[in-house]
Design a protein around this motif. Structure first.
Motif, PDB file in Angstrom:
ATOM      1  N   GLU A  16     -28.771   0.559   9.586  1.00 18.12           N
ATOM      2  CA  GLU A  16     -29.145   1.142  10.910  1.00 18.12           C
ATOM      3  C   GLU A  16     -29.388   0.380  11.886  1.00 18.12           C
ATOM      4  OE1 GLU A  16     -30.780   1.684   7.599  1.00 18.12           O
ATOM      5  OE2 GLU A  16     -29.171   3.138   7.289  1.00 18.12           O
ATOM      6  N   GLN A  17     -29.865  -1.186  11.596  1.00 21.65           N
ATOM      7  CA  GLN A  17     -30.178  -1.930  12.786  1.00 21.65           C
ATOM      8  C   GLN A  17     -28.855  -2.442  13.400  1.00 21.65           C
ATOM      9  OE1 GLN A  17     -32.832  -4.170  10.410  1.00 21.65           O
ATOM     10  NE2 GLN A  17     -34.429  -3.681  11.978  1.00 21.65           N
ATOM     11  N   LYS A  18     -28.604  -2.342  14.637  1.00 20.35           N
ATOM     12  CA  LYS A  18     -27.400  -2.957  15.026  1.00 20.35           C
ATOM     13  C   LYS A  18     -27.391  -4.410  15.056  1.00 20.35           C
ATOM     14  CE  LYS A  18     -26.474   0.985  17.930  1.00 20.35           C
ATOM     15  NZ  LYS A  18     -26.178   1.191  19.344  1.00 20.35           N
ATOM     16  N   ILE A  19     -26.286  -5.041  14.779  1.00 19.49           N
ATOM     17  CA  ILE A  19     -26.147  -6.465  14.794  1.00 19.49           C
ATOM     18  C   ILE A  19     -25.278  -6.556  16.233  1.00 19.49           C
ATOM     19  CG2 ILE A  19     -24.600  -8.274  13.876  1.00 19.49           C
ATOM     20  CD1 ILE A  19     -27.156  -7.276  12.276  1.00 19.49           C
ATOM     21  N   LYS A  20     -24.643  -5.893  16.725  1.00 19.27           N
ATOM     22  CA  LYS A  20     -23.766  -5.826  17.993  1.00 19.27           C
ATOM     23  C   LYS A  20     -24.840  -5.465  19.070  1.00 19.27           C
ATOM     24  CE  LYS A  20     -19.727  -4.674  18.856  1.00 19.27           C
ATOM     25  NZ  LYS A  20     -19.010  -5.837  19.383  1.00 19.27           N
ATOM     26  N   ILE A  21     -25.316  -6.037  19.923  1.00 13.75           N
ATOM     27  CA  ILE A  21     -26.258  -5.846  21.105  1.00 13.75           C
ATOM     28  C   ILE A  21     -25.417  -5.090  22.189  1.00 13.75           C
ATOM     29  CG2 ILE A  21     -27.792  -6.893  22.579  1.00 13.75           C
ATOM     30  CD1 ILE A  21     -28.874  -7.071  19.755  1.00 13.75           C
ATOM     31  N   ALA A  22     -25.875  -4.014  22.612  1.00 14.94           N
ATOM     32  CA  ALA A  22     -25.451  -3.236  23.789  1.00 14.94           C
ATOM     33  C   ALA A  22     -26.386  -3.323  24.991  1.00 14.94           C
ATOM     34  CB  ALA A  22     -24.961  -2.025  23.533  1.00 14.94           C
ATOM     35  N   ASN A  23     -27.653  -3.414  24.470  1.00 14.08           N
ATOM     36  CA  ASN A  23     -28.730  -3.338  25.403  1.00 14.08           C
ATOM     37  C   ASN A  23     -29.970  -3.851  25.143  1.00 14.08           C
ATOM     38  OD1 ASN A  23     -30.180  -1.013  24.008  1.00 14.08           O
ATOM     39  ND2 ASN A  23     -28.508   0.237  25.115  1.00 14.08           N
ATOM     40  N   SER A  24     -30.851  -3.836  25.936  1.00 15.45           N
ATOM     41  CA  SER A  24     -32.320  -4.360  25.618  1.00 15.45           C
ATOM     42  C   SER A  24     -33.147  -3.503  24.413  1.00 15.45           C
ATOM     43  CB  SER A  24     -33.389  -4.519  26.785  1.00 15.45           C
ATOM     44  OG  SER A  24     -33.409  -3.329  27.578  1.00 15.45           O
ATOM     45  N   ASP A  25     -32.731  -2.342  24.463  1.00 13.64           N
ATOM     46  CA  ASP A  25     -33.185  -1.450  23.327  1.00 13.64           C
ATOM     47  C   ASP A  25     -32.702  -2.065  22.054  1.00 13.64           C
ATOM     48  OD1 ASP A  25     -34.896   0.420  24.867  1.00 13.64           O
ATOM     49  OD2 ASP A  25     -32.809   1.419  25.339  1.00 13.64           O
ATOM     50  N   ASP A  26     -31.651  -2.591  21.623  1.00 18.09           N
ATOM     51  CA  ASP A  26     -31.104  -2.890  20.591  1.00 18.09           C
ATOM     52  C   ASP A  26     -31.947  -4.230  20.278  1.00 18.09           C
ATOM     53  OD1 ASP A  26     -29.321  -0.799  20.388  1.00 18.09           O
ATOM     54  OD2 ASP A  26     -27.526  -2.179  21.217  1.00 18.09           O
ATOM     55  N   VAL A  27     -32.112  -5.118  21.311  1.00 19.06           N
ATOM     56  CA  VAL A  27     -32.564  -6.470  20.902  1.00 19.06           C
ATOM     57  C   VAL A  27     -34.152  -6.023  20.571  1.00 19.06           C
ATOM     58  CG1 VAL A  27     -33.497  -8.433  22.095  1.00 19.06           C
ATOM     59  CG2 VAL A  27     -31.276  -7.655  22.836  1.00 19.06           C
ATOM     60  N   PHE A  28     -34.785  -5.204  21.253  1.00 21.48           N
ATOM     61  CA  PHE A  28     -36.162  -4.798  20.720  1.00 21.48           C
ATOM     62  C   PHE A  28     -36.355  -4.369  19.270  1.00 21.48           C
ATOM     63  CE2 PHE A  28     -39.919  -1.807  20.688  1.00 21.48           C
ATOM     64  CZ  PHE A  28     -40.820  -2.392  20.637  1.00 21.48           C
ATOM     65  N   LYS A  29     -35.357  -3.520  18.885  1.00 18.00           N
ATOM     66  CA  LYS A  29     -35.358  -3.008  17.560  1.00 18.00           C
ATOM     67  C   LYS A  29     -35.337  -3.967  16.424  1.00 18.00           C
ATOM     68  CE  LYS A  29     -33.314   1.431  18.804  1.00 18.00           C
ATOM     69  NZ  LYS A  29     -32.137   2.109  18.996  1.00 18.00           N
ATOM     70  N   VAL A  30     -34.324  -5.118  16.970  1.00 16.40           N
ATOM     71  CA  VAL A  30     -34.197  -6.101  15.835  1.00 16.40           C
ATOM     72  C   VAL A  30     -35.579  -7.265  15.731  1.00 16.40           C
ATOM     73  CG1 VAL A  30     -32.822  -8.336  15.363  1.00 16.40           C
ATOM     74  CG2 VAL A  30     -31.617  -6.302  15.950  1.00 16.40           C
ATOM     75  N   MET A  31     -35.836  -7.250  17.226  1.00 15.71           N
ATOM     76  CA  MET A  31     -37.053  -8.369  17.249  1.00 15.71           C
ATOM     77  C   MET A  31     -38.570  -7.769  16.880  1.00 15.71           C
ATOM     78  SD  MET A  31     -35.452 -11.136  17.612  1.00 15.71           S
ATOM     79  CE  MET A  31     -36.908 -12.262  17.640  1.00 15.71           C
ATOM     80  N   GLN A  32     -38.539  -6.472  17.202  1.00 16.05           N
ATOM     81  CA  GLN A  32     -39.854  -5.676  16.648  1.00 16.05           C
ATOM     82  C   GLN A  32     -39.873  -5.993  15.154  1.00 16.05           C
ATOM     83  OE1 GLN A  32     -39.820  -1.422  16.884  1.00 16.05           O
ATOM     84  NE2 GLN A  32     -41.985  -1.401  17.496  1.00 16.05           N
ATOM     85  N   ALA A  33     -38.735  -5.783  14.337  1.00 22.63           N
ATOM     86  CA  ALA A  33     -38.909  -5.922  13.024  1.00 22.63           C
ATOM     87  C   ALA A  33     -39.395  -7.334  12.621  1.00 22.63           C
ATOM     88  CB  ALA A  33     -37.362  -5.706  12.576  1.00 22.63           C
ATOM     89  N   VAL A  34     -38.891  -8.448  13.258  1.00 24.34           N
ATOM     90  CA  VAL A  34     -39.107  -9.805  13.068  1.00 24.34           C
ATOM     91  C   VAL A  34     -40.735 -10.009  13.364  1.00 24.34           C
ATOM     92  CG1 VAL A  34     -38.679 -12.312  13.869  1.00 24.34           C
ATOM     93  CG2 VAL A  34     -36.853 -10.620  13.795  1.00 24.34           C
TER      94      VAL A  34
END
Length: 147
Positions: A16-34
Motif C-alpha cells: 500500500e505504501q508507494k515506492i514511486k513518488i508522485a508528490n510530497s504526500d507520498d514522501v510523507f507517508k513513507v517518512m512518517q512510517a520511518v
C-alpha cells in the motif's frame, strides 16, 4: 514487500505504501512510517534524510544523513551528496523532522535548502523538495515556492 536498508534500521514498506513518488504526500507517508518506528526517546531529536530517486521517481535509497539534537541538525553537503553521486541519482528529496511538532521552516532551514540546491546544481543533482515532517503533518518547501 520491498526492504529499504538504513544505517540504523531496516524499514519494510507494504504494498500500500508507494515506492514511486508522485508528490510530497507520498514522501510523507513513507517518512512518517520511518519516524514512527524510532523509539520515543530518539524521536525527540532532529533527523535529516536524503531520498534518492531514479528518473521514473522510484525510490532508490533512503539515507539517514545525520542525527542532530532537539532543535538543530548540522548537514555536511559532502555527506549529503556522496551517496547520491555513488548511486548516480539525478534527483533527491530532503526530509527532516521537527520534534517541536511545528512544521514551519526556520530561517536556517530555508538558508540550508538554498545552499544545498546551489550545491546540487553544480553536481547536476536536482533537489525536488525539502520536506519538514512531524508524526502528524508535513510542510513541503517546493509546494510553498521555497525550492
Amino acid at each position: 514487500m520491498k526492504i529499504l536498508t538504513f544505517e540504523y534500521m531496516k524499514v519494510r514498506l507494504t504494498k500500500e505504501q508507494k515506492i514511486k513518488i508522485a508528490n510530497s504526500d507520498d514522501v510523507f507517508k513513507v517518512m512518517q512510517a520511518v519516524l514512527l518506528r524510532q523509539n520515543k526517546l530518539h524521536r525527540r531529536k532532529e533527523y535529516f534524510w536524503s531520498i534518492g530517486l531514479n528518473t521514473a521517481n522510484d525510490i532508490l535509497y533512503i539515507e539517514l544523513v545525520t542525527l542532530g539534537v532537539l532543535n538543530k541538525v548540522n548537514v555536511d553537503p559532502v555527506e549529503l551528496f556522496s551517496f547520491a553521486v555513488q548511486k548516480k541519482c539525478k534527483k533527491i528529496i530532503l526530509v527532516h523532522n521537527h520534534p517541536s511538532d511545528n512544521v514551519t521552516p526556520s530561517a536556517d532551514d530555508i538558508a540550508l535548502t538554498h545552499h544545498l540546491v546551489t550545491g546540487g546544481s553544480y553536481l547536476s543533482i536536482e533537489i525536488l523538495d525539502h520536506i519538514i515532517i512531524t508524526e502528524e503533518k508535513f510542510y513541503s518547501m517546493a509546494s510553498s515556492g521555497l525550492v
